[in-house]
Motif scaffolding. Sequence first.
Motif, PDB file in Angstrom:
ATOM      1  N   PHE B   8       0.954  -0.920   0.314  1.00 47.55           N
ATOM      2  CA  PHE B   8      -0.035  -0.162   0.113  1.00 47.55           C
ATOM      3  C   PHE B   8       0.798   0.852   0.089  1.00 47.55           C
ATOM      4  O   PHE B   8       0.915   2.428  -0.140  1.00 47.55           O
ATOM      5  N   SER B   9       2.112   1.474   0.644  1.00 46.58           N
ATOM      6  CA  SER B   9       2.864   1.947  -0.027  1.00 46.58           C
ATOM      7  C   SER B   9       4.225   2.200   0.226  1.00 46.58           C
ATOM      8  O   SER B   9       5.341   1.265   0.711  1.00 46.58           O
ATOM      9  N   GLU B  11       6.415   3.048   1.380  1.00 44.65           N
ATOM     10  CA  GLU B  11       7.628   2.705   2.893  1.00 44.65           C
ATOM     11  C   GLU B  11       7.367   1.655   3.261  1.00 44.65           C
ATOM     12  O   GLU B  11       8.356   1.123   4.060  1.00 44.65           O
ATOM     13  N   LEU B  12       6.533   0.888   2.811  1.00 44.79           N
ATOM     14  CA  LEU B  12       6.562  -0.947   2.833  1.00 44.79           C
ATOM     15  C   LEU B  12       7.301  -1.611   2.129  1.00 44.79           C
ATOM     16  O   LEU B  12       7.003  -2.855   2.807  1.00 44.79           O
ATOM     17  N   LEU B  15       9.448  -4.875   3.224  1.00 44.29           N
ATOM     18  CA  LEU B  15       9.142  -5.946   3.706  1.00 44.29           C
ATOM     19  C   LEU B  15       8.449  -6.658   2.854  1.00 44.29           C
ATOM     20  O   LEU B  15       8.369  -7.575   2.979  1.00 44.29           O
ATOM     21  N   PHE B  16       8.747  -6.288   1.445  1.00 43.30           N
ATOM     22  CA  PHE B  16       8.411  -7.733   0.762  1.00 43.30           C
ATOM     23  C   PHE B  16       9.444  -7.939  -0.140  1.00 43.30           C
ATOM     24  O   PHE B  16      10.785  -7.465  -0.561  1.00 43.30           O
ATOM     25  N   GLY B 147       3.786   8.663   0.646  1.00 46.14           N
ATOM     26  CA  GLY B 147       4.164   7.705   1.626  1.00 46.14           C
ATOM     27  C   GLY B 147       3.232   7.544   2.388  1.00 46.14           C
ATOM     28  O   GLY B 147       2.786   5.953   2.939  1.00 46.14           O
ATOM     29  N   PHE B 149      -0.862   5.833   2.435  1.00 47.45           N
ATOM     30  CA  PHE B 149      -2.045   4.463   1.826  1.00 47.45           C
ATOM     31  C   PHE B 149      -3.293   5.812   0.629  1.00 47.45           C
ATOM     32  O   PHE B 149      -3.225   6.634   1.605  1.00 47.45           O
ATOM     33  N   HIS B 172      -3.913 -12.876   0.450  1.00 51.38           N
ATOM     34  CA  HIS B 172      -2.703 -11.969   1.439  1.00 51.38           C
ATOM     35  C   HIS B 172      -4.473 -10.642   1.873  1.00 51.38           C
ATOM     36  O   HIS B 172      -5.096 -10.417   1.233  1.00 51.38           O
ATOM     37  N   ASP B 173      -3.845 -10.458   2.931  1.00 55.54           N
ATOM     38  CA  ASP B 173      -4.576  -9.154   3.427  1.00 55.54           C
ATOM     39  C   ASP B 173      -4.480  -8.378   2.777  1.00 55.54           C
ATOM     40  O   ASP B 173      -5.878  -7.844   2.143  1.00 55.54           O
ATOM     41  N   ALA B 174      -4.288  -8.511   2.284  1.00 57.46           N
ATOM     42  CA  ALA B 174      -3.817  -6.003   1.524  1.00 57.46           C
ATOM     43  C   ALA B 174      -4.813  -6.249   0.590  1.00 57.46           C
ATOM     44  O   ALA B 174      -5.365  -6.169   0.391  1.00 57.46           O
TER      45      ALA B 174
END
Lengths: 235, 235
Positions: B8-9, B11-12, B15-16, B147, B149, B172-174
Amino acid sequence: MPSIDVCFSPELLPLFKLQGKIAVAVDVLRATSSMVTALSHGVVHIAPVSELTECMAYKDQGYMVAAERDGVKAEGFDLGNSPFHYQEEGVRGRHLAITTTNGTQAIRLSRPADEVLIGAFLNVGAVADYLRKAGKDVVVVCAGWKGLFNLEDTLFAGALAERLEGDFELNHDATLAAYHLYQTAKSDLLGFLSKSSHVQRLERLHILPDIEFCLREDVYQVVPILQGDFLVPAQ
Amino acid sequence: MPSIDVCFSPELLPLFKLQGKIAVAVDVLRATSSMVTALSHGVVHIAPVSELTECMAYKDQGYMVAAERDGVKAEGFDLGNSPFHYQEEGVRGRHLAITTTNGTQAIRLSRPADEVLIGAFLNVGAVADYLRKAGKDVVVVCAGWKGLFNLEDTLFAGALAERLEGDFELNHDATLAAYHLYQTAKSDLLGFLSKSSHVQRLERLHILPDIEFCLREDVYQVVPILQGDFLVPAQ
């Protein structure tokens, strides 16, 4: 009119200004649900801490110590992260220190806010009443899962937004997303969440009764608030 | 079965894991919509760059240079961020360098992926066809807003997930969030977005016709793909 915004991950919290606002930290499955349950069943106060060693150190002071990592109770601790652990008569009058994978970090990072509350479906109505009386801008701080977005904390944010509709602006994009997802899911929260790989992982830990309990709304009236290093019932 | 996840951003994004996957960078309002439009109208290739000075430097090489900051065209540049700028006959056969507030950063950060595609509602069906043929895991990289959502990029992710349903895991939740939001919004995307403070801010820039155009699905068949430093039509 004050507004409610939603931060979907602690990783995004540096982008939010918390000063002058109330933060509502949430980790529905299961940290904040357990904290709400504990204070409702007579725990005097809760120390939410980040590290296992820091948590265990409270044991010498007579605290019950609780720790969860990756969904299971950490070795050597009295309690895990199930709300049912905190409904026993033995918890009344005790002090509790707790550390969890995601929830306690969300609380720690919320500290720059004017006030830090703890939210869960179990006390969503009481939190909404508190916020309405306070009349300040609100940021819901979702614990997520290891920094990632998760559905259950988002649905809590949507439920809270619904309760505040009319008294708070809901026009932040994250708030609108949470609100609409809650509208889609609210008639069957568990069914909605059961498609989630994250919830499926939790179900494999055989905590379905925990999950069902954590999705119940308005079971408790307590609003945990951070005072110094401890969560206590708001007066 | 391959899966589709949504970030979603930017900035995240750390983590992927992008290696072994295809990233679909999206900034519906309006960077990636403009890029899809430009390649569909005969632009040879596009250099997506981060900085204004870097972008302007391409002018000496005969490029059209485009820059947007905070929703408006940056001073001294040929073009802004409106897709209508890229429908003129004069763009055919030209090269384009572009920098935008959010979109070009999302593309840059997607580079660790095996392939980086550019998505928009305008080419969502073509992107889905490409991904189905490739059969790799997908991460939709939403540009967001500084940055944060945003709804419109999330709705694109939901539209793409709907197109891939049955051939890709959506658990996946997103992805589930994006999918369900798109179900709620798809009969009237503009009406749904009009409650958003972010879209209201864009409307104040008098770009409502841009927004309406950017929300149209399957106008173009081009799939922009990053080759080296340039976006070109995928073959």
